[in-house]
Design a protein around this motif. Sequence first.
Motif, short mmCIF file in Angstrom:
data_model
loop_
_atom_site.label_atom_id
_atom_site.label_comp_id
_atom_site.label_asym_id
_atom_site.label_seq_id
_atom_site.Cartn_x
_atom_site.Cartn_y
_atom_site.Cartn_z
N GLU A 342 0.84 -1.21 0.00
CA GLU A 342 0.00 0.00 0.00
C GLU A 342 0.87 1.25 0.00
O GLU A 342 0.60 2.22 -0.72
CB GLU A 342 -0.93 0.00 1.22
CG GLU A 342 -1.86 1.20 1.26
CD GLU A 342 -2.77 1.18 2.48
OE1 GLU A 342 -3.61 2.09 2.60
OE2 GLU A 342 -2.62 0.26 3.31
N GLN A 345 2.41 1.99 -3.37
CA GLN A 345 1.47 2.37 -4.41
C GLN A 345 0.69 3.64 -4.07
O GLN A 345 -0.23 4.01 -4.79
CB GLN A 345 0.50 1.21 -4.67
CG GLN A 345 1.18 -0.04 -5.20
CD GLN A 345 0.25 -1.21 -5.39
OE1 GLN A 345 -0.80 -1.30 -4.76
NE2 GLN A 345 0.62 -2.12 -6.28
N THR A 346 1.08 4.31 -2.98
CA THR A 346 0.37 5.50 -2.52
C THR A 346 1.23 6.74 -2.72
O THR A 346 2.46 6.69 -2.61
CB THR A 346 0.02 5.36 -1.02
OG1 THR A 346 -0.80 4.21 -0.85
CG2 THR A 346 -0.72 6.59 -0.51
N ARG A 356 7.70 9.65 -7.38
CA ARG A 356 7.11 8.31 -7.31
C ARG A 356 6.61 7.86 -8.68
O ARG A 356 6.83 6.71 -9.08
CB ARG A 356 5.97 8.29 -6.30
CG ARG A 356 6.45 8.29 -4.85
CD ARG A 356 5.29 7.98 -3.91
NE ARG A 356 5.72 8.01 -2.51
CZ ARG A 356 5.60 6.99 -1.67
NH1 ARG A 356 5.09 5.84 -2.08
NH2 ARG A 356 5.98 7.09 -0.42
N LYS A 357 5.95 8.74 -9.39
CA LYS A 357 5.41 8.36 -10.70
C LYS A 357 6.51 8.08 -11.71
O LYS A 357 6.36 7.22 -12.58
CB LYS A 357 4.45 9.43 -11.20
CG LYS A 357 3.11 9.42 -10.47
CD LYS A 357 2.11 10.39 -11.10
CE LYS A 357 0.74 10.26 -10.43
NZ LYS A 357 -0.26 11.19 -11.02
N TRP A 360 7.52 4.58 -10.86
CA TRP A 360 6.49 3.65 -11.31
C TRP A 360 6.54 3.46 -12.82
O TRP A 360 6.37 2.35 -13.33
CB TRP A 360 5.11 4.14 -10.90
CG TRP A 360 4.87 4.21 -9.43
CD1 TRP A 360 5.68 3.72 -8.43
CD2 TRP A 360 3.76 4.84 -8.76
NE1 TRP A 360 5.15 4.00 -7.20
CE2 TRP A 360 3.97 4.67 -7.36
CE3 TRP A 360 2.63 5.51 -9.19
CZ2 TRP A 360 3.07 5.15 -6.40
CZ3 TRP A 360 1.72 5.99 -8.24
CH2 TRP A 360 1.94 5.80 -6.87
N GLU A 364 7.26 0.04 -14.89
CA GLU A 364 6.29 -0.48 -15.86
C GLU A 364 6.88 -0.63 -17.25
O GLU A 364 6.67 -1.64 -17.93
CB GLU A 364 5.08 0.47 -15.92
CG GLU A 364 4.04 0.09 -16.96
CD GLU A 364 2.95 1.14 -17.12
OE1 GLU A 364 2.13 0.99 -18.04
OE2 GLU A 364 2.93 2.11 -16.34
N TRP A 386 11.21 2.66 -4.47
CA TRP A 386 10.03 2.66 -5.33
C TRP A 386 10.20 1.98 -6.67
O TRP A 386 9.21 1.52 -7.27
CB TRP A 386 9.55 4.11 -5.55
CG TRP A 386 9.26 4.84 -4.28
CD1 TRP A 386 8.82 4.31 -3.10
CD2 TRP A 386 9.40 6.25 -4.05
NE1 TRP A 386 8.67 5.28 -2.15
CE2 TRP A 386 9.01 6.50 -2.70
CE3 TRP A 386 9.78 7.33 -4.84
CZ2 TRP A 386 9.02 7.77 -2.14
CZ3 TRP A 386 9.80 8.59 -4.29
CH2 TRP A 386 9.42 8.81 -2.95
#
Length: 528
Positions: A342, A345-346, A356-357, A360, A364, A386
């Motif tokens: 959690e 992903q928060t 963070r993005k 991510w 991906e 992260w």
Amino acid sequence: MKASDLMVRCLEAEGVEYIFGIPGEENIDFMDSLTRSSIQFVLARHEQGAAFMADMYGRLTGKPGVCLATLGPGATNLITGVANAHLDRSPLIAITGQADLTRLHKESHQHIDTIQLFKGITKYNQQILSAYTIPEIIRKAFDLATNESPGAVHIQLPVDVARHEVISSPLLIGKQAKIKPDSSSLQAAAKLIMEAKRPIVLAGNGVIRNRAWEEVRKLVEKANLPMVNSFMAKGILPFDHPRNLFTIGGKPNTDTLRPLIEADLVIAIGFDLVEYDPVLWNKEQSRKVLNIHTIQAETDAHFPVELDLVGDLQDTLKALLELVDQRPEPIGYNQIRASRVEELQTIPSSEQELPRKVMWTLSEKLSKDSIVISDVGLHKVWVSRWYQPKAPGQTIIYNGLASMGASLPGALASRLAKPNSPVIVVSGDGGFLMNSQELETAKRLGLAFTIIIFNNQSYGLIEKHQRAANLAVTQIAFTNPDFNLFAQSFGIAYRCAKNAEEFSQVLTEALESGELNLLEVVLMGEEV
């Protein structure tokens, strides 16, 4: 033949493909010998960059990376990169020139005692005094750089010795039997695992160095053990693996520490104390340690080793695997995993949204064979926490000496060592500019990779520590060049992102371009 010819022949016999460095007056004979060799010399723009290149080559291949410098300032410029390899246990051979033996007893131009300078950051540190000792010295250097705990070696070749005539040849490279713990020790280790109430695996850099990640995964699955990994051992378990409790290290929050704090037995596999000080997770010394490594554990009051299993990691883990059974479901660890997933992903604040993005998006979009190299700074914490790689051994995080400026030279060597693997550098603006001159080297060699620069015009990690200590935030701000013009001056592609959507788009463009790319991410006030 000249002694320098013999030395090059010995390096060829050891399988050396590249030497990274800068020539000087005191090693021109060695450089001449290289012209008749299969070894490719990679001309760097700074000796520190050359040492970082050799360090990375050693990390990725398991074979010593070789770097070269002249005497005096050339040799001193190598030191940071050699020390980086020393503390991260990367196999590296540093070769330096030296003045004639006839003037080493007195003050003379550019002469300093570099043997003394390299003494504390090498496993073996040898001046060549006779041409006839070269085969023995080279063989010993490569043996020590790679065996048991890998590390750095320094060899000094005085200019007059390099010119001596010699009749000799390289030594035979013999095979060494692997070391494996005795049966009683293995049985004792299995008993510790099976009788512990709350055991946990702590996987470290040695797992990556020894390519033992498959054996670790099998042990985790067969014995039903939860696992955490250090910064330098990311990717051993996939993100969705039920026993993956993710990365620990640095000075994290309480939730991050919980997996270790709640254990009664820490099964440290390939873990080097330099990666994560045990006082941070075993301050009261209440957790026993089962140490599984290629060398005996370092003595530390907060790393109380109940049993040392010393030997080849793959063979040791395979033998241990036969002696353990499946343990009951680890009580409480499923809740810890759920809370950590959690958290990962928060987005807890607007300041953390873009960093963070970005991580991510990298998780991906990057392919399984992509190599991600983090420089040192606040972004290293972001990558460590992260970013989620799809495979082990593909994420490089410097966490021993933790020197800034290593990532760009490292990327260059990565492309030479693993030409079929995409390479992505994640750097701060501070670290990037410390060795940005190696962009010219990469461009000259036609090497393509992507450099992501977080631009916040400050040493963000130092600011974070200043604030945490309730001290004044001071002397951490600076200005940067126009990175678009900077990239143009080197003839490389430039892209810029100010939000997550732009970053996703320009990253795709960069990865698909097949070019050397500089990708700037503009940050304003981000903090973790």
